[in-house]
Design an enzyme around this catalytic site. Structure first.
Site, PDB file in Angstrom:
ATOM      1  N   HIS A 129      36.157  13.390 -30.407  1.00 50.89           N
ATOM      2  CA  HIS A 129      36.495  12.966 -31.731  1.00 50.89           C
ATOM      3  C   HIS A 129      36.510  13.900 -32.705  1.00 50.89           C
ATOM      4  O   HIS A 129      37.331  13.755 -33.657  1.00 50.89           O
ATOM      5  CB  HIS A 129      35.459  11.534 -31.997  1.00 50.89           C
ATOM      6  N   HIS A 142      29.130  10.187 -22.621  1.00 49.70           N
ATOM      7  CA  HIS A 142      29.230   9.771 -23.939  1.00 49.70           C
ATOM      8  C   HIS A 142      29.359  10.678 -25.041  1.00 49.70           C
ATOM      9  O   HIS A 142      29.984  10.566 -26.152  1.00 49.70           O
ATOM     10  CB  HIS A 142      27.858   9.054 -24.093  1.00 49.70           C
ATOM     11  N   GLU A 143      28.298  11.782 -25.125  1.00 52.73           N
ATOM     12  CA  GLU A 143      28.300  12.669 -26.022  1.00 52.73           C
ATOM     13  C   GLU A 143      29.649  13.568 -26.195  1.00 52.73           C
ATOM     14  O   GLU A 143      30.116  13.999 -27.188  1.00 52.73           O
ATOM     15  CB  GLU A 143      26.971  13.755 -25.640  1.00 52.73           C
ATOM     16  N   HIS A 157      32.152  11.799 -28.124  1.00 48.77           N
ATOM     17  CA  HIS A 157      31.878  12.154 -29.881  1.00 48.77           C
ATOM     18  C   HIS A 157      32.387  13.424 -30.072  1.00 48.77           C
ATOM     19  O   HIS A 157      33.114  13.564 -31.049  1.00 48.77           O
ATOM     20  CB  HIS A 157      30.269  11.995 -30.088  1.00 48.77           C
TER      21      HIS A 157
END
Length: 684
Positions: free
Chosen positions: A471, A464-465, A468
């Site tokens: 991105h 998940h991190e 980010h």
């Protein structure tokens, strides 16, 4: 050169001292004010080159200097650094509001925005900037501008105080166990961590703390219900008027004041409430739409959640003679039921997820998806010996980004997991700055000289991190204000992160990220099947828990009334009656530790997790159709979403990738929620 900014572009962490922070930031703030004055006074016709670009360079210098200070305050907190950080906060808030309320600067930006020759990213950036001017109170009369500035300063101090209280309350509690029999049920890994924690603090025995790697195994496996209750109470009452440290770091008045000031500030800008103010920069078009979205998901999920809870109650009664499940029993008996039904536990999976296999495996997954290479770099200065540093290069070996990886829980480190910006991509005729990220988790550290073993849930958190991070790091937008995660609607910013989690369930990907600590073998097919079958165990209960948080957050900001105050726990109780199937004890003080909304960026925006999960599930469904490592689909997601940052509207980017607007059915399918009726589009 400012001492907080290194010539090489990376922060000089080991050289940063608390004493240098305030004077160095004062110097930069003074220089920025002079820059703005000079830019506005030097010409009458404003352009991108003579106004926006030099101002962005000044803002970037300020951001890069403050970034390591803010980050270190979160991950290696101490009294001296905290004092220096808090001394600068009101100055930054004052400067930010001052810039946002500069009507001459706003008019100059309007002139640039109306001029010719702007590309799409520049247009979007100027559109966002003009909205930010409005939301900073540039249109207000002088007295209201001053009040707006005062509120901004106080809010920055209060949100920091909330986080400090939570950190201090978490660090303050520990329990030393000297008789191992009191810890029956705990797996060997949890016992080893507790013993190592005690030894690090010069104690004999097993030391329990409220850090997640200690707390979660206790609530999941400890056979002693009194011990579970004691630890649960300490955790659930942190920074509140209840529990073992009642009143010592109490966030009650902090929370009340935060809500009061947010409401007042929204009113100054002409909004009915802070929820409406928060939606000014989000995909959702109205607060009614948000409430309807959350309520719809709750109505779809609740019948299944009630069945799941009844099954758990029946199991606890039939198998263990437990007539009433308490809050500190839920996780324990849920794990027992999971093991009985699916013959699997998080603990059984841990030997297959040593970080020495998971990290390179995760890199291999994104290398196959996006054609990039990730390599470790040794000898880079950082804030702690456990921190590692990596570079991302493209197919042509061009450097695209760099990131720090800080995996383990430790004292004086904020809980949770997050990605934050160290530096943002900035490319002009005179600038060539690559993006740099901090990736921070709170996993169990290596114990007894062996690599850290992750639960599958922790693998999901890491992916998940990293989503980010990608991105932020893979953007090709040249202007910081719309590069990476910047300028992205907050209810879409979780799309790349939740999207990455999907690969943690796919056998092809798991073969890359798993390898037994002893043999190196990936997860066997039979174990994988058991893991996959358990994927949606109590998924409706988990769905309702997130919807409870989201509705609570949105309602306390939407329904605030000055004469009645925040009504925090009154509204939380109403939300629980509407959507929850589990009711915590009356002394539970969940909201006092809800840092996402009281100290983070999710105020009246926690719904974003579910909103973006619709986007991520639907985006991943295209990979399900075409192959999870389909290179063309991977390149399309890279080009249409990750590289674009905030340079275009989130819905426009999603449609460019998916070919249509998002549908809710893939989310319900991935969560195993029954009764999917009609697929509902999420508009925006």
């Amino acid at each position: 050169m400012n001492p907080l900014i290194n010539m090489q572009g990376l922060p000089p962490f080991s050289a940063i001292t608390p004493e240098m922070v305030e004077p160095a930031m004062d110097q930069l703030l003074q220089e920025n004010r002079q820059t703005i004055q000079q830019l506005l006074g030097s010409q009458r016709t404003f352009t991108w080159e003579n106004l926006v670009e030099p101002l962005e360079q000044a803002e970037d210098r300020l951001s890069r200097a403050w970034s390591p200070v803010s980050h270190m305050n979160a991950v290696v907190n101490n009294d001296e650094l905290r004092a220096a950080y808090n001394a600068v906060l009101p100055k930054l808030s004052e400067y930010s509001t001052e810039v946002g309320q500069n009507s001459q600067l706003c008019d100059a930006y309007k002139q640039v925005a109306a001029g010719p020759g702007l590309d799409q990213a520049q247009q979007k950036m100027l559109h966002n900037a003009l909205l930010d001017f409005h939301l900073s109170g540039v249109d207000l009369e002088e007295a209201k501008k001053q009040r707006f500035k005062e509120i901004s300063q106080e809010l920055s101090q209060l949100t920091t105080k909330f986080e400090e209280n939570l950190l201090d309350a978490t660090n303050a509690w520990s329990k030393l166990i000297t008789d191992e029999s009191a810890l029956q049920g705990l797996p060997a890994s949890a016992l080893a961590l507790a013993r190592q924690t005690a030894a690090q603090r010069d104690q004999e025995g097993w030391l329990l703390t409220l850090e997640y790697p200690s707390y979660l195994p206790l609530m999941t496996y400890a056979d002693d219900p009194q011990l579970r209750r004691e630890v649960y109470e300490a955790f659930a009452t942190r920074a509140s008027d209840q529990g073992p440290d009642a009143g010592q770091w109490d966030n009650t008045s902090v929370m009340a004041r935060i809500l009061e000031l947010r409401h007042e500030q929204a009113g100054l800008l002409g909004f009915t409430n802070y929820a409406d103010r928060s939606l000014a920069k989000k995909m959702a078009r109205s607060s009614d739409e948000v409430i309807a979205f959350l309520t719809d998901l709750a109505e779809r999920s609740r019948p299944q959640a009630e069945r799941e809870l009844n099954e758990l109650k029946e199991f606890a009664l039939a198998s263990y003679g437990i007539e009433e499940l308490e809050a500190w029993d839920i996780g324990y008996y849920a794990e027992k039921l999971r093991q009985q039904r699916h013959n699997i536990s998080q603990e059984e999976l841990k030997p297959y997820f040593p970080e020495t296999r998971v990290i390179p495996g995760m890199f291999a997954v994104v290398e196959r998806l996006y054609g990039i290479r990730i390599e470790a770099v040794e000898g880079v200065d950082s804030w702690h010996p456990d921190v590692r540093f990596f570079e991302i290069r493209d197919r042509d070996h061009h450097l695209r980004g760099q990131f720090y990886l800080d995996l383990y829980a430790r004292p004086k480190k904020r809980g949770g997991a997050w990605m934050d910006e160290c530096a943002t991509r900035f490319f002009t005729k005179t600038m060539d700055q690559i993006p740099v990220a901090y990736l921070t988790c709170n996993f169990s550290p290596p114990v007894d000289g062996k690599p850290s073993l992750l639960t599958h849930d922790e693998v999901l958190t890491l992916f998940h991190e990293f989503g980010h991070g990608l991105h932020h790091l893979l953007t090709t937008v040249d202007y910081p204000a719309v590069a990476g995660i910047n300028g992205v609607a907050w209810d879409a910013v979780e799309l790349p992160s939740q999207f990455m989690e999907n690969w943690c369930w796919e056998k092809q990907a798991l073969d890359l990220i798993s390898g037994h600590i002893d043999s190196g073998d990936p997860i066997p097919d039979e174990l994988y099947q058991r893991m996959y079958n358990a994927r949606n165990f109590q998924s409706a209960m988990q769905m309702l828990r997130q919807l409870e948080f989201a509705l609570f957050d949105f309602r306390i900001h939407r329904e605030y009334e000055p004469q009645r105050g925040g009504r925090i726990y009154e509204i939380l109780e109403e939300v629980r009656q509407q959507v929850a199937v589990i009711t915590p004890p009356p002394w539970n003080r969940f909201a006092h530790g809800f840092s996402h909304i009281f100290a983070g960026g999710y105020a009246a925006g926690y719904y974003s997790y579910k909103w973006a999960e619709v986007l991520s599930a639907d985006a991943f469904s295209l990979f399900e159709e075409q192959g999870i490592f389909n290179a063309d689909t991977g390149q399309a997601f890279l080009q249409e979403v990750l590289q674009q940052g905030g340079s275009r509207d989130a819905m426009e980017l999603f449609v460019a990738f998916r070919g249509r607007e998002p549908e809710i059915e893939p989310l319900l399918r991935h969560c195993g929620i029954a009764g999917q009726a009609s697929a509902q589009d999420v508009q925006g």
